[in-house]
Design a protein around this motif. Structure first.
Motif, short mmCIF file in Angstrom:
data_model
loop_
_atom_site.label_atom_id
_atom_site.label_comp_id
_atom_site.label_asym_id
_atom_site.label_seq_id
_atom_site.Cartn_x
_atom_site.Cartn_y
_atom_site.Cartn_z
N TYR A 1 0.84 -1.21 0.00
CA TYR A 1 0.00 0.00 0.00
C TYR A 1 0.87 1.26 0.00
O TYR A 1 0.63 2.20 -0.76
CB TYR A 1 -0.94 0.00 1.21
CG TYR A 1 -1.76 1.26 1.31
CD1 TYR A 1 -2.90 1.42 0.53
CD2 TYR A 1 -1.37 2.29 2.15
CE1 TYR A 1 -3.64 2.59 0.61
CE2 TYR A 1 -2.11 3.46 2.23
CZ TYR A 1 -3.24 3.60 1.45
OH TYR A 1 -3.97 4.77 1.52
N LEU A 2 1.89 1.27 0.86
CA LEU A 2 2.76 2.45 0.95
C LEU A 2 3.59 2.65 -0.32
O LEU A 2 3.83 3.79 -0.74
CB LEU A 2 3.67 2.35 2.17
CG LEU A 2 2.97 2.50 3.52
CD1 LEU A 2 3.95 2.23 4.66
CD2 LEU A 2 2.33 3.87 3.66
N THR B 1 2.63 1.92 -3.33
CA THR B 1 1.69 2.49 -4.28
C THR B 1 1.45 3.96 -3.97
O THR B 1 1.43 4.80 -4.88
CB THR B 1 0.36 1.71 -4.26
OG1 THR B 1 0.64 0.33 -4.50
CG2 THR B 1 -0.60 2.23 -5.31
N LEU B 2 1.27 4.28 -2.70
CA LEU B 2 1.09 5.66 -2.29
C LEU B 2 2.30 6.51 -2.65
O LEU B 2 2.15 7.64 -3.14
CB LEU B 2 0.83 5.74 -0.78
CG LEU B 2 0.74 7.14 -0.18
CD1 LEU B 2 -0.50 7.86 -0.69
CD2 LEU B 2 0.74 7.06 1.34
N THR C 1 2.51 8.03 -6.08
CA THR C 1 1.58 9.12 -6.40
C THR C 1 2.10 10.47 -5.96
O THR C 1 1.54 11.50 -6.33
CB THR C 1 0.20 8.89 -5.75
OG1 THR C 1 0.34 8.95 -4.32
CG2 THR C 1 -0.39 7.55 -6.15
N LEU C 2 3.18 10.49 -5.18
CA LEU C 2 3.73 11.74 -4.67
C LEU C 2 4.89 12.21 -5.56
O LEU C 2 5.57 11.40 -6.16
CB LEU C 2 4.21 11.57 -3.24
CG LEU C 2 3.16 11.10 -2.24
CD1 LEU C 2 3.80 10.81 -0.90
CD2 LEU C 2 2.06 12.14 -2.09
N GLN D 1 8.11 11.04 -1.10
CA GLN D 1 8.03 9.79 -1.86
C GLN D 1 9.16 8.85 -1.46
O GLN D 1 8.94 7.66 -1.24
CB GLN D 1 8.10 10.10 -3.35
CG GLN D 1 8.10 8.86 -4.23
CD GLN D 1 8.26 9.20 -5.70
OE1 GLN D 1 8.80 10.26 -6.06
NE2 GLN D 1 7.81 8.32 -6.56
N ILE E 1 8.67 7.50 2.19
CA ILE E 1 7.58 6.51 2.27
C ILE E 1 8.01 5.19 1.62
O ILE E 1 7.75 4.11 2.16
CB ILE E 1 6.29 7.07 1.62
CG1 ILE E 1 5.75 8.21 2.48
CG2 ILE E 1 5.25 5.98 1.44
CD1 ILE E 1 4.61 8.98 1.84
N GLN F 1 -4.79 -6.24 -3.43
CA GLN F 1 -4.99 -4.79 -3.45
C GLN F 1 -5.32 -4.25 -4.84
O GLN F 1 -5.88 -3.17 -4.97
CB GLN F 1 -3.74 -4.08 -2.91
CG GLN F 1 -3.56 -4.34 -1.43
CD GLN F 1 -2.39 -3.58 -0.84
OE1 GLN F 1 -1.96 -2.57 -1.36
NE2 GLN F 1 -1.88 -4.08 0.27
#
Length: 127
Positions: free
Chosen positions: A10-11, A13-14, A17-18, A23, A26, A63
């Motif tokens: 999840y992180l 993927t997040l 997006t930054l 980025q 994370i 996911q």
């Protein structure tokens, strides 16, 4: 290891997006979470590479594909050396305990980094 894998994916993927330095932080935090299942596999004298690859594939699929959400419950069975559905096996982790463990570990890492920065600042001043 199931929670760590899901959170890591999840992180990751997040992070994509930054567009800032966040980025990188994370993404590194996500990678650090993977140490837990890898070390557990190695300590159990199992084929860590194969188990970790399967677990990653299951959690990534859970996911990405809504019809495969049940794969998020898969974790490591280190007695048998397989990936299995932990909910069906009756292996559950208390969410609050997992959250606290991750918070405390993160705070400890931040504290160590701050101490390291202070030591480096002192060393530069002496030169």
């Amino acid at each position: 290891g199931a929670v760590e894998w899901s959170l890591s994916i999840y992180l990751e993927t997040l992070a994509t997006t930054l567009g800032s330095r966040e980025q990188l932080a994370i993404a590194e935090f996500a990678e650090s979470l993977l140490v837990i299942p890898k070390i557990l596999s190695v300590n159990a004298a199992k084929d860590a590479t194969e188990l970790v690859a399967k677990l990653r594939a299951y959690h990534h699929t859970s996911q990405v594909k809504p019809d495969k959400k049940h794969l998020a419950h898969y974790g490591l069975d280190l007695v048998e050396g397989v990936v299995r559905n932990n909910v069906e096996a009756g292996v559950l982790e208390p969410a609050m305990a997992k959250v606290k463990v991750l918070q405390f570990a993160t705070e400890a890492a931040i504290t160590i980094l701050r101490i390291d920065d202070l030591i480096r600042l002192e060393a530069k001043e002496e030169q």
